[in-house]
Scaffold this active site. Structure first.
Site, PDB file in Angstrom:
ATOM      1  N   LYS A  23      40.182  30.205  38.762  1.00 24.93           N
ATOM      2  CA  LYS A  23      41.548  30.659  38.437  1.00 24.93           C
ATOM      3  C   LYS A  23      42.495  29.455  38.328  1.00 24.93           C
ATOM      4  O   LYS A  23      43.389  29.430  37.464  1.00 24.93           O
ATOM      5  CB  LYS A  23      42.022  31.644  39.502  1.00 24.93           C
ATOM      6  CG  LYS A  23      41.255  32.968  39.445  1.00 24.93           C
ATOM      7  CD  LYS A  23      41.440  33.770  40.707  1.00 24.93           C
ATOM      8  CE  LYS A  23      40.783  35.137  40.606  1.00 24.93           C
ATOM      9  NZ  LYS A  23      40.722  35.841  41.890  1.00 24.93           N
ATOM     10  N   VAL A  50      43.144  36.224  36.322  1.00 26.88           N
ATOM     11  CA  VAL A  50      43.829  35.506  37.412  1.00 26.88           C
ATOM     12  C   VAL A  50      44.850  36.438  38.068  1.00 26.88           C
ATOM     13  O   VAL A  50      45.704  37.000  37.382  1.00 26.88           O
ATOM     14  CB  VAL A  50      44.564  34.239  36.911  1.00 26.88           C
ATOM     15  CG1 VAL A  50      45.214  33.497  38.079  1.00 26.88           C
ATOM     16  CG2 VAL A  50      43.625  33.319  36.159  1.00 26.88           C
ATOM     17  N   ILE A  60      48.900  41.108  38.626  1.00 26.98           N
ATOM     18  CA  ILE A  60      50.168  40.382  38.450  1.00 26.98           C
ATOM     19  C   ILE A  60      50.309  39.844  37.030  1.00 26.98           C
ATOM     20  O   ILE A  60      49.440  39.115  36.558  1.00 26.98           O
ATOM     21  CB  ILE A  60      50.266  39.188  39.431  1.00 26.98           C
ATOM     22  CG1 ILE A  60      50.001  39.645  40.861  1.00 26.98           C
ATOM     23  CG2 ILE A  60      51.625  38.513  39.316  1.00 26.98           C
ATOM     24  CD1 ILE A  60      49.913  38.503  41.861  1.00 26.98           C
ATOM     25  N   GLY A  84      40.777  44.344  43.243  1.00 22.68           N
ATOM     26  CA  GLY A  84      40.580  45.791  43.368  1.00 22.68           C
ATOM     27  C   GLY A  84      40.506  46.432  41.991  1.00 22.68           C
ATOM     28  O   GLY A  84      41.070  45.914  41.026  1.00 22.68           O
ATOM     29  N   GLU A  91      44.460  38.438  30.908  1.00 24.70           N
ATOM     30  CA  GLU A  91      45.442  38.538  31.994  1.00 24.70           C
ATOM     31  C   GLU A  91      44.787  38.882  33.343  1.00 24.70           C
ATOM     32  O   GLU A  91      45.171  38.367  34.392  1.00 24.70           O
ATOM     33  CB  GLU A  91      46.476  39.617  31.647  1.00 24.70           C
ATOM     34  CG  GLU A  91      47.604  39.782  32.647  1.00 24.70           C
ATOM     35  CD  GLU A  91      48.482  38.541  32.731  1.00 24.70           C
ATOM     36  OE1 GLU A  91      49.180  38.243  31.761  1.00 24.70           O
ATOM     37  OE2 GLU A  91      48.469  37.878  33.784  1.00 24.70           O
ATOM     38  N   ARG A  94      22.393  49.824  34.316  1.00 22.22           N
ATOM     39  CA  ARG A  94      21.571  51.006  34.666  1.00 22.22           C
ATOM     40  C   ARG A  94      22.245  52.269  34.148  1.00 22.22           C
ATOM     41  O   ARG A  94      23.203  52.765  34.776  1.00 22.22           O
ATOM     42  CB  ARG A  94      21.442  51.100  36.196  1.00 22.22           C
ATOM     43  CG  ARG A  94      20.710  49.928  36.818  1.00 22.22           C
ATOM     44  CD  ARG A  94      21.057  49.782  38.280  1.00 22.22           C
ATOM     45  NE  ARG A  94      22.435  49.338  38.485  1.00 22.22           N
ATOM     46  CZ  ARG A  94      23.044  49.284  39.658  1.00 22.22           C
ATOM     47  NH1 ARG A  94      22.432  49.700  40.732  1.00 22.22           N
ATOM     48  NH2 ARG A  94      24.294  48.865  39.760  1.00 22.22           N
ATOM     49  N   VAL A 138      35.851  47.475  38.288  1.00 20.59           N
ATOM     50  CA  VAL A 138      36.977  47.395  37.347  1.00 20.59           C
ATOM     51  C   VAL A 138      36.763  48.346  36.159  1.00 20.59           C
ATOM     52  O   VAL A 138      37.645  49.129  35.806  1.00 20.59           O
ATOM     53  CB  VAL A 138      37.170  45.940  36.841  1.00 20.59           C
ATOM     54  CG1 VAL A 138      38.334  45.859  35.862  1.00 20.59           C
ATOM     55  CG2 VAL A 138      37.402  44.988  38.010  1.00 20.59           C
ATOM     56  N   GLY A 191      36.062  46.538  47.439  1.00 22.60           N
ATOM     57  CA  GLY A 191      35.917  46.180  46.015  1.00 22.60           C
ATOM     58  C   GLY A 191      36.648  44.904  45.639  1.00 22.60           C
ATOM     59  O   GLY A 191      36.834  44.619  44.460  1.00 22.60           O
ATOM     60  N   GLY A 231      44.689  39.414  39.445  1.00 22.82           N
ATOM     61  CA  GLY A 231      44.581  40.870  39.271  1.00 22.82           C
ATOM     62  C   GLY A 231      45.708  41.487  38.475  1.00 22.82           C
ATOM     63  O   GLY A 231      45.871  41.228  37.282  1.00 22.82           O
TER      64      GLY A 231
END
Ligand code: NDP
Ligand code: HSE
Length: 437
Positions: free
Chosen positions: A203, A130, A134, A305, A127, A43, A11, A185, A132
Site C-alpha cells: 500500500k 489501499v 476510505i 472487511g 481505490e 470451487r 470482498v 475477514g 479499504g
C-alpha cells in the site's frame, strides 16, 4: 454494462450483495443497468450461503469469462500476483475496464497493468487496494493534482492495527488477536502478509507512486512487521505517554547532491497519545497527507472487511461504467517525476531504546560515548530498576534512552555497538519514535 467478477470470497461476495441490493440506484447513477455476466471462482461447488446470485453464473475459467465479447468491466477480487496479472493484462489490452483490490499485484508490477491499460485505451481503477472503504486514491490522483504532496503518513493495515490496539487496550496476546482479525475477514489469505508488513508495504508503494508521480514498487519500500513487538514494548510506550502503531511513511527528501528523492518505509513506531493517529483503533485506517498548499489532510475510515472494501470497489465500477458510456477514459498513470528512492539508512528517524545495564560508576558515560561516536544526539535518559539482565553480568538497572533525529543507519550502528558492550546485559527494546518534536 456487463461485468465479469473474478473472485467471490470476503470482498467478492459483498460486491454481489451490494450490486443486488442497490441495482436500481446504481443503474440510475450510471445511466445503464449493471449486470453480473459471470463469476470466476476456484470451487464452483463451495457453499456461499444465501448469496443473491444465479448459481449458473459461476465458472472456474476466468480467462474464458474475460475474453467474452459481451464483457465491459472486469472486477478482480482474487488477489496474488499470478494468475491475476495475466487476466488483467489480457482484459486491459482488449479494452475492457478493470477494477481491482489487488494491492500485492499493483505494488509488484503496477507498470504492466498501466502499460496494458494505455495500450488498450482502458480504465484501471484500484481505490479498494489501499485503506479499504476510505476514498484516498482518487483524492491523490485527481483532487490533489494541482498541489505538491510532501509527505504521507498512515495506518494502512487493518489487521495489525486491530492486533496492536487489542494488545494496548486489553493486554490481549498477539496470536489470539490475530485469530480474531482473521475471523472478521480483515486478514489476507496468508496473514504473514499483514503481520510481517508486506501488505502495508504494498500500500505504501501505491501511495508513494501516486503522491510523488514516480513508479515505486514493494521492493523499494523498507519493511518491518509487528511480530517482534512485545507486551513489554507496549508497556514501555504507555510509560512514555505513547502507543505503538504500524506506520507507513512516504516522504520527499534530497540526496547529498541536492537532487530530490523519496523515501518509503513501513515499521512499527511509538507515537504520542496526543497524535491524531494514536486514537485510530480496531481495524480502522487513517492517512495523513501533507501538501504544499492544502496543508494537512486526514482520511479516516474502515480499512478492511468485506462490505467496506466492496463499497470502494463499487464506487470504481460506477466511475468506469460512466466513462465507458461517455466514450471516455480517466487520465493515464502519472509517473513523469521519476524520483530516485532513498535507502532506509538515510531516513531521518528517532529511536527509543531500553537496555539492562550494570548499575555502577562510569556506565552512563560509556553508554553515552557510543551515541556520541555515531553522532547520535540523546534527547532524554531515564534510569529505573532492571528489567532482568543475564546472570553474572551485574545487570541491575534499566536505561531508557530517546534520541533526537538522526540517520537510521547511525541509530542502527549505535544499537549494534551497545549490544556488544560488557556493561550492557541486554538491549530489551528498540523502537522508532514518530510524530513528536
Ligand atoms: P478471499 O480469499 O476471501 O477470496 C478469494 C476469492 O478468489 C475466492 O472466491 C476464491 O474462490 C477465488 N479464487 C482464488 N483463486 C482463484 C483462481 N485461481 N481462479 C478463480 N478464482 C480464484 O479474498 P478477499 O476477498 O479477502 O480478498 C480479495 C482481494 O481483495 C485480495 O487482493 C485482497 O488483498 C483484497 N482486499 C481484501 C480486503 C479484505 O478486507 N478482505 C480489503 C482490501 C483489499 P473460492 O470462493 O472458490 O475459494
Ligand atoms: N489484510 C488487509 C488489512 C485488508 O488488514 O488491512 C485490507 O487491505
Amino acid at each position: 454494462m456487463r461485468l465479469a467478477l473474478l473472485g467471490c470470497g470476503t470482498v467478492g461476495s459483498e460486491v454481489v450483495r451490494l450490486l443486488h441490493e442497490q441495482s436500481a440506484d446504481l443503474a440510475a447513477r450510471i445511466g445503464a443497468p449493471l449486470e453480473i455476466a459471470g463469476i470466476a471462482v476456484r470451487r464452483v461447488g463451495r457453499d456461499r450461503g444465501d448469496l443473491p446470485v444465479d448459481p449458473a453464473l459461476f465458472t472456474t475459467d476466468p480467462l474464458g469469462l474475460i475474453k467474452r465479447d459481451d464483457i465491459d468491466v472486469v472486477v478482480e477480487v482474487v488477489g496474488g500476483i499470478e494468475p491475476a496479472r495475466g487476466w488483467l493484462v489480457e482484459a486491459l489490452r482488449a479494452g475492457k475496464s478493470v477494477v481491482t483490490a489487488n494491492k500485492a499485484l499493483l505494488a509488484e508490477d503496477g507498470a504492466a497493468l498501466h502499460d496494458a491499460a494505455a495500450e488498450g485505451g482502458a480504465d484501471l481503477y484500484y481505490e479498494a487496494s489501499v485503506a479499504g472503504a476510505i476514498p484516498l486514491l482518487r483524492p491523490l490522483r485527481d483532487s490533489l493534482h494541482g498541489d505538491r504532496i510532501n509527505r504521507v503518513t498512515g495506518i494502512v493495515n487493518g489487521t495489525t492495527n486491530f492486533i496492536l490496539s487489542a494488545m494496548d487496550a486489553t493486554g490481549a496476546g498477539f496470536a489470539e488477536a490475530l485469530e480474531e482479525a482473521t475471523e472478521l475477514g480483515y486478514a489476507e489469505a496468508d496473514p504473514t502478509a499483514d503481520v510481517e508488513g508486506f501488505d502495508a508495504a504494498a500500500k505504501a508503494a501505491i501511495l508513494a507512486s501516486l503522491a510523488f508521480h514516480t513508479r515505486v514498487t514493494a521492493a523499494d519500500v523498507h519493511r518491518e512487521g509487528i511480530t517482534e513487538v512485545t507486551a513489554a514494548d507496549v508497556a514501555s510506550a504507555r510509560a512514555m505517554g505513547c502507543t505503538i502503531k504500524l506506520l507507513c511513511i512516504a516522504a520527499r527528501g534530497a540526496d547529498a547532491a541536492g537532487r530530490e528523492t523519496v523515501s518509503v518505509r513501513v515499521h512499527p513506531a511509538m507515537i504520542p497519545l496526543t497524535h491524531p493517529l494514536a486514537s485510530v483503533g480496531d481495524a480502522f485506517n487513517a492517512v495523513f497527507v501533507e501538501a504544499e498548499a492544502a496543508g494537512q489532510l486526514m482520511f479516516y475510515g474502515r480499512g478492511a472487511g468485506g462490505a467496506p472494501t466492496a463499497s470502494a470497489v463499487l464506487g470504481d465500477v460506477v466511475a468506469v461504467a460512466r466513462n465507458r458510456l461517455a466514450g471516455a477514459r480517466a487520465a493515464s498513470e502519472s509517473a513523469y517525476a521519476d524520483l530516485a528512492v532513498r535507502p532506509m539508512g538515510e531516513a531521518l528517524t528517532r529511536y527509543h531504546i531500553s537496555l539492562d545495564v550494570a548499575d555502577r560508576p562510569g556506565v552512563l558515560e560509556a553508554v553515552a560515548g557510543v551515541f556520541a561516536r555515531h553522532e547520535v544526539s540523546i534527547a532524554t535518559v531515564r534510569q529505573g530498576p532492571a528489567g532482568g539482565g543475564p546472570a553474572g553480568r551485574g545487570s541491575d538497572a534499566e536505561l531508557v534512552i530517546v534520541t533526537h533525529v538522526a540517520p537510521d543507519a547511525a541509530l542502527a550502528a549505535t544499537v549494534r555497538e551497545l549490544r556488544g558492550l560488557d556493561i550492557v546485559g541486554s538491549v530489551t527494546s528498540v523502537l522508532r519514535v514518530e510524530g513528536g518534536q
